[in-house]
Design an enzyme around this catalytic site. Structure first.
Site, PDB file in Angstrom:
ATOM      1  N   HIS A 138       2.388  -5.962   0.637  1.00 49.35           N
ATOM      2  CA  HIS A 138       2.653  -5.389   2.038  1.00 49.35           C
ATOM      3  C   HIS A 138       3.312  -5.920   3.241  1.00 49.35           C
ATOM      4  O   HIS A 138       2.866  -6.945   3.742  1.00 49.35           O
ATOM      5  CB  HIS A 138       1.348  -4.542   2.393  1.00 49.35           C
TER       6      HIS A 138
ATOM      7  N   ASP B 278      -1.355  -8.707  -3.225  1.00 49.13           N
ATOM      8  CA  ASP B 278      -1.820  -7.492  -2.360  1.00 49.13           C
ATOM      9  C   ASP B 278      -1.987  -8.012  -0.785  1.00 49.13           C
ATOM     10  O   ASP B 278      -2.966  -7.357  -0.113  1.00 49.13           O
ATOM     11  CB  ASP B 278      -3.063  -6.886  -2.821  1.00 49.13           C
TER      12      ASP B 278
ATOM     13  N   LYS C 189       5.408   3.976  -7.322  1.00 47.42           N
ATOM     14  CA  LYS C 189       4.020   3.548  -7.186  1.00 47.42           C
ATOM     15  C   LYS C 189       3.238   4.770  -6.862  1.00 47.42           C
ATOM     16  O   LYS C 189       3.563   5.486  -6.140  1.00 47.42           O
ATOM     17  CB  LYS C 189       3.963   2.530  -5.676  1.00 47.42           C
TER      18      LYS C 189
ATOM     19  N   HIS D  61      -2.454   2.505  -8.172  1.00 43.89           N
ATOM     20  CA  HIS D  61      -3.621   2.139  -7.566  1.00 43.89           C
ATOM     21  C   HIS D  61      -4.692   2.734  -8.263  1.00 43.89           C
ATOM     22  O   HIS D  61      -5.027   4.149  -8.016  1.00 43.89           O
ATOM     23  CB  HIS D  61      -3.413   2.503  -6.091  1.00 43.89           C
TER      24      HIS D  61
ATOM     25  N   HIS E 283       3.067  -7.448  -5.695  1.00 46.16           N
ATOM     26  CA  HIS E 283       2.376  -6.588  -4.991  1.00 46.16           C
ATOM     27  C   HIS E 283       2.187  -7.123  -3.599  1.00 46.16           C
ATOM     28  O   HIS E 283       1.378  -7.857  -3.351  1.00 46.16           O
ATOM     29  CB  HIS E 283       1.132  -5.982  -5.663  1.00 46.16           C
TER      30      HIS E 283
ATOM     31  N   HIS F 226      -3.810  -4.702  -8.636  1.00 50.80           N
ATOM     32  CA  HIS F 226      -4.937  -5.282  -8.106  1.00 50.80           C
ATOM     33  C   HIS F 226      -5.966  -4.923  -8.945  1.00 50.80           C
ATOM     34  O   HIS F 226      -7.362  -4.485  -8.421  1.00 50.80           O
ATOM     35  CB  HIS F 226      -5.147  -5.009  -6.865  1.00 50.80           C
TER      36      HIS F 226
HETATM   37  C1  NCD Z   1      -3.617  -2.065   1.391  1.00 54.28           C
HETATM   38  C2  NCD Z   1      -2.912  -1.891   2.749  1.00 54.28           C
HETATM   39  O1  NCD Z   1      -3.284  -2.247   3.791  1.00 54.28           O
HETATM   40  O2  NCD Z   1      -1.858  -1.130   2.870  1.00 54.28           O
HETATM   41  N1  NCD Z   1      -4.759  -2.366   1.495  1.00 54.28           N
HETATM   42  C3  NCD Z   1      -5.742  -2.991   0.816  1.00 54.28           C
HETATM   43  O3  NCD Z   1      -7.071  -3.219   0.897  1.00 54.28           O
HETATM   44  N2  NCD Z   1      -5.211  -3.646  -0.470  1.00 54.28           N
HETATM   45  C4  NCD Z   1      -3.224  -0.782   0.553  1.00 54.28           C
HETATM   46  C5  NCD Z   1      -3.507  -1.204  -1.023  1.00 54.28           C
HETATM   47  O4  NCD Z   1      -2.696  -1.778  -1.462  1.00 54.28           O
HETATM   48  O5  NCD Z   1      -4.528  -0.669  -1.442  1.00 54.28           O
HETATM   49 ZN    ZN Z   2      -1.601  -3.118  -1.874  1.00 53.73          ZN
END
Ligand code: NCD
Ligand code: ZN
Length: 346
Positions: free
Chosen positions: A16, A248, A100, A137, A14, A175
């Site tokens: 970003h 995450d 997702k 999520h 996971h 998460h």
């Molecule tokens: C994530 C993001 O910034 O894209 N933020 C987070 O706090 N985890 C989004 C997510 O995965 O929930």
């Molecule tokens: Zn995330």
């Protein structure tokens, strides 16, 4: 005492990456330590169709540092308009690894998410049929549910009914942050797994307010009470194959975090493995680290384990990680575990 550990190259289930300049800045951190990563689709606008995922994969691939064998695994962002045929085509083409589900409004860039899960039944049934996993999520978004209870309420009100309505659907609770989440996964059959982040193993909700408000510890789902952190630690170090790493890692520039209304997200890609070695050592479970970071996730997704290895070493003095990552969009603060970490990837 173990001071060196060689394990199969880890995967991040996971992460970003964002897009553009931010993506170019963060990719080297993930590709340095991880063989594969499941890339979150919450761009603006989100990665919704097979065509979007193809284009995004192309942009990522073009930015991977030369000589790296890193492989991005793509996901689609489920919306109430998602076409089951498009999802199935993307899966059979080998383009996507998961879909997702973001409840609308749950977190950063989730406005196009699902408002009513009953509207996506046809897609979920198709996914169950073809063996395509759903990453969730797991938080309700009702304003009247306390932010610290949103995961537990989601399990009862949304996730459990969804799983009962869609037998055969393989689900990943992403998460996971609560003891309730851990217990729910442990009580389920083999069609449910969970990812755990690095930071949720290291901080509880007090850290967010230690001596003042600390925006770099604000993420969603928000860190919970200490008892929940301890339950997550037990799950992570247990060797139970249903729990695996999803960092995450979610970069935001400092200006967006240090703000009157700061964004949720912790950027931990550079020091995740060092921090995890620290956590597993504290728990007397260094021998379980490889399962958590390199084996369990691959096995749940039915993928082969990496043939590459990485080595972690414990140094006599604390290892320092750069506190900030410079990007063309601004600086991004790296997760500070607020303790001395002696491990590093060599
Ligand atoms: C994530 C993001 O910034 O894209 N933020 C987070 O706090 N985890 C989004 C997510 O995965 O929930
Ligand atoms: Zn995330």
């Amino acid at each position: 005492m173990t001071s060196e550990l060689t394990i199969k190259k880890p995967d991040d289930w996971h992460v970003h990456f964002r897009d553009g300049a931010m993506m170019q800045a963060v990719l080297p951190d993930t590709s340095a330590h991880f063989g594969r990563a499941l890339v979150m689709p919450n761009l603006v606008p989100p990665v919704v169709t097979m065509k979007d995922a193809e284009a995004y994969r192309q942009r990522i691939t073009a930015s991977i540092p030369k000589g790296s064998s890193f492989k991005p695994l793509m996901t689609l962002y489920l919306t109430q308009d998602t076409d089951p045929d498009d999802v199935a085509a993307a899966f059979s083409a080998g383009l996507i690894t998961a879909v997702k589900l973001y409840p609308a409004g749950a977190t950063t860039n989730s406005d196009s998410g699902v408002r009513d899960v009953s509207k996506v039944t046809a897609v979920l049934e198709r996914m169950a049929e073809i063996g395509l996993p759903l990453c969730v999520h797991g938080e309700v978004t009702d304003a009247d549910v306390d932010i610290f209870d949103r995961e537990a309420v989601f399990i009862d009100k949304v996730l459990d009914p969804l799983r009962q309505r869609t037998p055969g659907l393989r689900v990943i609770m992403e998460h996971v942050t609560t003891e309730d989440g851990v217990k729910y996964v442990q009580s389920a059959a083999k069609d449910l797994a969970a990812t755990i982040t690095t930071h949720h193993l290291m901080i509880n909700r007090n850290h967010i307010f230690q001596g003042g408000i600390r925006p770099h510890y604000y993420c969603l789902p928000i860190a919970k009470r200490e008892k929940h952190r301890l339950a997550l630690r037990q799950a992570a170090v247990s060797g139970d194959s249903r729990f695996f790493l999803g960092t995450d890692s979610a970069p935001h520039v400092d200006g967006a975090k240090e703000s009157a209304c700061g964004c949720a997200g912790v950027y931990n890609a550079p020091n995740t493995l060092a921090c995890l070695a620290h956590v597993f050592e504290e728990e007397g479970a260094l021998d379980k680290l490889e399962a958590f970071v390199s084996l369990n996730g691959a096995s749940y997704y039915g993928l082969s384990v990496s043939e590459e290895m990485i080595t972690l070493k414990k140094q006599p003095t604390p290892v320092t990680t750069d506190a900030k990552l410079s990007t063309a969009e601004g600086e991004v603060t790296v997760f500070n575990p607020m303790c001395d970490v002696h491990w590093c990837v060599v």
